[in-house]
Design an enzyme around this catalytic site. Structure first.
Site, PDB file in Angstrom:
ATOM      1  N   GLY A  69      32.411   1.487  -3.111  1.00  0.00           N
ATOM      2  CA  GLY A  69      31.870   0.114  -2.581  1.00  0.00           C
ATOM      3  C   GLY A  69      33.139  -0.547  -1.332  1.00  0.00           C
TER       4      GLY A  69
ATOM      5  N   GLU B 218      20.299   1.567 -14.065  1.00  0.00           N
ATOM      6  CA  GLU B 218      18.741   1.527 -13.600  1.00  0.00           C
ATOM      7  C   GLU B 218      17.982   1.960 -15.074  1.00  0.00           C
ATOM      8  OE1 GLU B 218      17.866   2.143 -10.353  1.00  0.00           O
ATOM      9  OE2 GLU B 218      19.880   1.874  -9.670  1.00  0.00           O
TER      10      GLU B 218
ATOM     11  N   LYS C 203      30.712  11.409  -5.443  1.00  0.00           N
ATOM     12  CA  LYS C 203      31.586  10.869  -4.755  1.00  0.00           C
ATOM     13  C   LYS C 203      32.952  11.493  -4.710  1.00  0.00           C
ATOM     14  CE  LYS C 203      30.047   6.338  -6.103  1.00  0.00           C
ATOM     15  NZ  LYS C 203      29.978   5.328  -7.078  1.00  0.00           N
TER      16      LYS C 203
ATOM     17  N   GLY D 194      28.292  -3.824  -5.278  1.00  0.00           N
ATOM     18  CA  GLY D 194      28.002  -5.191  -5.001  1.00  0.00           C
ATOM     19  C   GLY D 194      27.641  -5.528  -3.642  1.00  0.00           C
TER      20      GLY D 194
HETATM   21  N1  LIG Z   1      24.258  -1.637  -4.179  1.00  0.00           N
HETATM   22  C1  LIG Z   1      25.491  -1.445  -4.312  1.00  0.00           C
HETATM   23  O1  LIG Z   1      26.175  -1.969  -4.774  1.00  0.00           O
HETATM   24  C2  LIG Z   1      25.822  -0.138  -3.303  1.00  0.00           C
HETATM   25  C3  LIG Z   1      26.977   0.279  -3.497  1.00  0.00           C
HETATM   26  C4  LIG Z   1      27.488   1.303  -2.597  1.00  0.00           C
HETATM   27  C5  LIG Z   1      26.563   2.111  -2.049  1.00  0.00           C
HETATM   28  N2  LIG Z   1      25.126   1.678  -2.004  1.00  0.00           N
HETATM   29  C6  LIG Z   1      24.266   2.822  -1.725  1.00  0.00           C
HETATM   30  O2  LIG Z   1      23.683   1.938  -0.591  1.00  0.00           O
HETATM   31  C7  LIG Z   1      22.115   2.229  -0.146  1.00  0.00           C
HETATM   32  C8  LIG Z   1      21.258   0.972  -0.445  1.00  0.00           C
HETATM   33  O3  LIG Z   1      21.655   0.491  -1.829  1.00  0.00           O
HETATM   34  P1  LIG Z   1      20.863  -0.902  -2.136  1.00  0.00           P
HETATM   35  O4  LIG Z   1      21.444  -1.349  -3.603  1.00  0.00           O
HETATM   36  O5  LIG Z   1      21.087  -1.860  -1.140  1.00  0.00           O
HETATM   37  O6  LIG Z   1      19.362  -0.481  -2.565  1.00  0.00           O
HETATM   38  P2  LIG Z   1      18.041  -1.320  -2.612  1.00  0.00           P
HETATM   39  O7  LIG Z   1      18.447  -2.632  -2.863  1.00  0.00           O
HETATM   40  O8  LIG Z   1      17.053  -0.830  -3.313  1.00  0.00           O
HETATM   41  O9  LIG Z   1      17.547  -1.769  -1.394  1.00  0.00           O
HETATM   42  C9  LIG Z   1      16.947  -0.225  -0.464  1.00  0.00           C
HETATM   43  C10 LIG Z   1      16.229  -0.720   1.115  1.00  0.00           C
HETATM   44  O10 LIG Z   1      15.733   0.255   1.503  1.00  0.00           O
HETATM   45  C11 LIG Z   1      14.456  -0.116   1.871  1.00  0.00           C
HETATM   46  N3  LIG Z   1      13.607   1.399   1.845  1.00  0.00           N
HETATM   47  C12 LIG Z   1      13.531   2.224   0.645  1.00  0.00           C
HETATM   48  N4  LIG Z   1      12.748   3.315   1.084  1.00  0.00           N
HETATM   49  C13 LIG Z   1      12.520   3.107   2.471  1.00  0.00           C
HETATM   50  C14 LIG Z   1      11.695   4.105   3.177  1.00  0.00           C
HETATM   51  N5  LIG Z   1      11.164   5.094   2.898  1.00  0.00           N
HETATM   52  N6  LIG Z   1      11.441   3.241   4.272  1.00  0.00           N
HETATM   53  C15 LIG Z   1      11.950   1.901   4.835  1.00  0.00           C
HETATM   54  N7  LIG Z   1      12.628   1.577   3.793  1.00  0.00           N
HETATM   55  C16 LIG Z   1      12.975   2.041   2.375  1.00  0.00           C
HETATM   56  C17 LIG Z   1      13.845  -0.879   0.800  1.00  0.00           C
HETATM   57  O11 LIG Z   1      12.892  -1.369   1.461  1.00  0.00           O
HETATM   58  P3  LIG Z   1      11.928  -2.614   0.312  1.00  0.00           P
HETATM   59  O12 LIG Z   1      12.890  -3.755   0.218  1.00  0.00           O
HETATM   60  O13 LIG Z   1      10.703  -2.765   1.177  1.00  0.00           O
HETATM   61  O14 LIG Z   1      11.603  -1.736  -0.876  1.00  0.00           O
HETATM   62  C18 LIG Z   1      14.948  -1.723   0.546  1.00  0.00           C
HETATM   63  O15 LIG Z   1      15.151  -2.963   1.499  1.00  0.00           O
HETATM   64  C19 LIG Z   1      22.037   3.426  -1.465  1.00  0.00           C
HETATM   65  O16 LIG Z   1      22.172   4.618  -0.389  1.00  0.00           O
HETATM   66  C20 LIG Z   1      23.080   3.274  -2.365  1.00  0.00           C
HETATM   67  O17 LIG Z   1      23.607   4.315  -2.982  1.00  0.00           O
HETATM   68  C21 LIG Z   1      24.765   0.772  -2.753  1.00  0.00           C
END
Ligand SMILES: NC(=O)c1ccc[n+]([C@@H]2O[C@H](COP(=O)([O-])OP(=O)(O)OC[C@H]3O[C@@H](n4cnc5c(N)ncnc54)[C@H](OP(=O)(O)O)[C@@H]3O)[C@@H](O)[C@H]2O)c1
Length: 418
Positions: A131, A187, A202, A302
Site C-alpha cells: 500500500g 473479507e 506480492k 487503507g
Molecule cells: N483497499 C486497499 O487498502 C488496497 C490496498 C492496496 C491495493 N488495493 C487494490 O486496489 C484495487 C481496488 O481496491 P478497493 O479496496 O478500492 O476496492 P473496492 O472498494 O471494492 O472498489 C472497487 C471499485 O471498482 C468498481 N468495479 C468493480 N468491478 C467493476 C466492473 N466490472 N466494472 C466497473 N467498475 C467496477 C466498483 O464499482 P461499484 O462501486 O459500483 O461496485 C468499485 O467502485 C484492488 O485491486 C485492490 O487489490 C487496495
C-alpha cells in the site's frame, strides 16, 4: 511534465482517495480526473465529485475510446476486465497506474510483452505491494549498483493483525478471524489473505524487481502456506524461543543464481526487524551487499496510504517519457529453501521413548535436532539445525506413519533469527 486527463476505473476505497488527493487536496493544472467508471451508477459514494469536470460511466470502453483521456488509473480489481483495460490502454499509448497485485502477478509476462511492443507505453504500480510503502520505487532505483541477497516482507495487514492479536492476547485463530472480519480487515471469504495467496502475489512482484527477471510458469509453483493451522500452542512455543509468529513472503538469491521464493508463517525472533511490526502494518527487509539489512515499514493498505502511492505514480509518469518494461529473463526458481525449522508434531498420547524414535527418523532424513522444546500428551515440538525444506517435509511424512502419531498434520515453519 505531461498533462494528464485521467480516466479512473473504480470509485471505491482507493478510487475515492485518489479522487480526493488529485482533485481536492493538491489540485494541479496538469492533472485532472475527467471520467470514473464504476459497476453501479446508483450506488451512494463517500466522496464528492465535481460534476463540472468529472463524469460517471458504467461503460468501460467509453474511457478507452475517449481520445482526450491520456492516462488510466485502474483501482477496480479483478484479473479479467482489468487486464483488457490495461492492455488496451497501453496499446493506445495511454499511461497506466494500477493498484492491482493479483492481475500483475498473474499476467506479468503478457503485460511486459505489451510494454516491449509499445516503447512509449508507461505502467506504474507502486500501490500494488505494501500500500503506502514506496517499496517498488526503492527496488527500482536504490539498488541499481548493489546486489540484493534477500527480500523478506510482511505484506498482508489482515493476517498481521490476526497474528498480533493471537500473540498479544492469547486469542484463538477462529476468534481473531471473526474480529478481523468485524473490523473490515478480512473479507467474508478470507482465503486469499489467510492462505497466503495475497502475499504470494506480492512477493512474486518484489522478487522480479529485486532480481531483474520474470517468473515463468505461474504463481502456483511458489510454495505457499498460510496461517490457518497456527494455534495458541505455537505462540506459547514461540514465546519460549523469545519470538513471535509472522506470515512472511521471502525471495532469496541462492547459490548458482537460482532464486527461492516462498510464503510461510515463520517464527521471528524478537530482535529481528519484522518482529515488532504489529497490527495491520507492513514491512519489507531488503538485504544487500552494500547496504546490509534495510527495513522499510509503513501502512500496507487503507484509502489514503494506497491512494498516495497511486498519486505519486501519476506524478512520476507525468515527469517521465521512458518505457517501463522489465527484463524478460526467466528467473530460475528453487522451491527447496533452507533454514532452521520449528516443527510441531501432534501425537496420539504421551509415549515413552518418543525422543529416541524421532531422533532416528530425523537422522534418516539428515535433519539435526537442535533442541526439544516440549513433549506433551498432545504434541511434540523440536527445533532443527539448518536443513532444507524437502528434508523437513520428508521427516514429517515419516513421523506421520509412526505408531505414536496423532491425527493432525505436523506444522513446521522456518525461524528468522534476530
Ligand atoms: N483497499 C486497499 O487498502 C488496497 C490496498 C492496496 C491495493 N488495493 C487494490 O486496489 C484495487 C481496488 O481496491 P478497493 O479496496 O478500492 O476496492 P473496492 O472498494 O471494492 O472498489 C472497487 C471499485 O471498482 C468498481 N468495479 C468493480 N468491478 C467493476 C466492473 N466490472 N466494472 C466497473 N467498475 C467496477 C466498483 O464499482 P461499484 O462501486 O459500483 O461496485 C468499485 O467502485 C484492488 O485491486 C485492490 O487489490 C487496495
Amino acid at each position: 511534465m505531461t498533462s494528464f486527463n485521467i480516466g479512473m476505473y473504480g470509485g471505491g476505497t482507493v478510487g475515492g482517495g485518489v479522487y480526493e488527493l488529485i482533485m481536492k487536496n493538491s489540485p494541479s493544472n496538469n492533472m485532472k480526473i475527467t471520467k470514473i467508471c464504476v459497476r453501479d451508477l446508483n450506488k451512494p459514494r463517500d466522496f464528492q465529485v465535481d460534476g463540472s469536470i468529472t463524469s460517471w460511466t458504467a461503460d468501460p470502453d467509453s474511457i478507452l475510446e475517449d481520445d482526450s483521456i491520456n492516462c488510466i488509473v485502474e483501482v477496480m480489481g479483478g484479473t479479467g476486465l482489468a487486464k483488457r483495460i490495461i492492455e488496451t490502454a497501453l496499446k493506445k499509448g495511454k499511461a497506466v497506474v494500477t493498484a492491482n497485485k493479483a492481475l500483475l502477478a498473474e499476467h506479468w509476462n503478457e503485460l511486459q510483452k505489451v510494454l516491449k511492443a509499445n516503447p512509449k507505453a508507461r505502467l506504474a504500480w507502486e500501490a500494488a505491494v505494501c500500500g503506502g510503502i514506496p517499496i517498488i520505487q526503492i527496488l527500482q532505483t536504490a539498488y541499481q549498483g548493489d546486489e540484493i541477497s534477500s527480500v523478506t516482507g510482511i505484506c498482508n495487514g489482515t493476517t498481521n493483525f490476526m497474528l498480533t492479536q493471537m500473540f498479544q492476547h492469547g486469542a484463538a485463530y477462529d476468534q481473531v478471524l471473526k474480529e478481523a472480519q468485524g473490523l473490515g480487515y478480512a473479507e467474508v471469504d478470507p482465503t486469499a489473505d489467510v492462505e497466503g495467496h495475497d502475499v504470494r502475489a506480492k512477493i512474486v512482484l518484489l522478487s522480479q524487481l529485486a532480481y531483474g527477471g520474470s517468473i515463468v510458469g505461474g504463481v502456483e509453483q511458489i510454495p505457499c502456506k498460510g496461517i490457518s493451522k497456527i494455534t495458541e500452542d505455537d505462540f506459547a512455543y514461540a514465546r519460549l524461543l523469545k519470538a513471535t509468529i509472522k506470515l512472511v513472503g521471502t525471495a532469496r538469491r541462492m547459490e548458482g543464481g537460482k532464486v527461492s521464493v516462498y510464503v510461510t508463517p515463520a517464527i521471528v525472533e524478537e530482535r529481528h526487524a519484522l518482529a515488532s511490526i504489529d497490527g495491520a502494518g507492513n514491512a519489507v527487509v531488503v538485504e544487500s551487499k552494500n547496504l546490509g539489512a534495510c527495513a522499510y515499514t509503513g501502512p500496507g493498505a487503507g484509502r489514503y496510504p494506497t491512494a498516495n502511492s497511486v498519486v505519486a505514480d501519476l506524478y512520476r509518469l507525468s515527469a517521465s517519457t521512458t518505457a517501463a518494461a522489465a527484463s524478460d529473463d526467466a528467473l530460475t526458481l528453487d522451491p527447496n529453501y533452507a533454514g532452521s525449522f520449528y516443527i510441531r508434531f501432534p501425537v496420539a498420547k504421551k509415549h515413552a521413548g518418543i525422543v529416541g524414535k524421532i531422533g532416528v527418523c530425523a537422522e534418516q532424513h539428515g535433519v539435526g535436532i537442535r533442541s526439544v522444546l516440549k513433549n506433551t500428551d498432545k504434541d511434540f515440538c523440536v527445533i532443527t539445525e539448518d536443513c532444507q525444506l524437502s528434508q523437513v517435509e520428508g521427516l514429517c511424512a515419516d513421523l506421520a506413519k509412526q505408531d505414536f502419531a496423532g491425527n493432525d498434520e505436523a506444522l513446521f515453519m522456518p525461524i528468522l533469527s534476530g
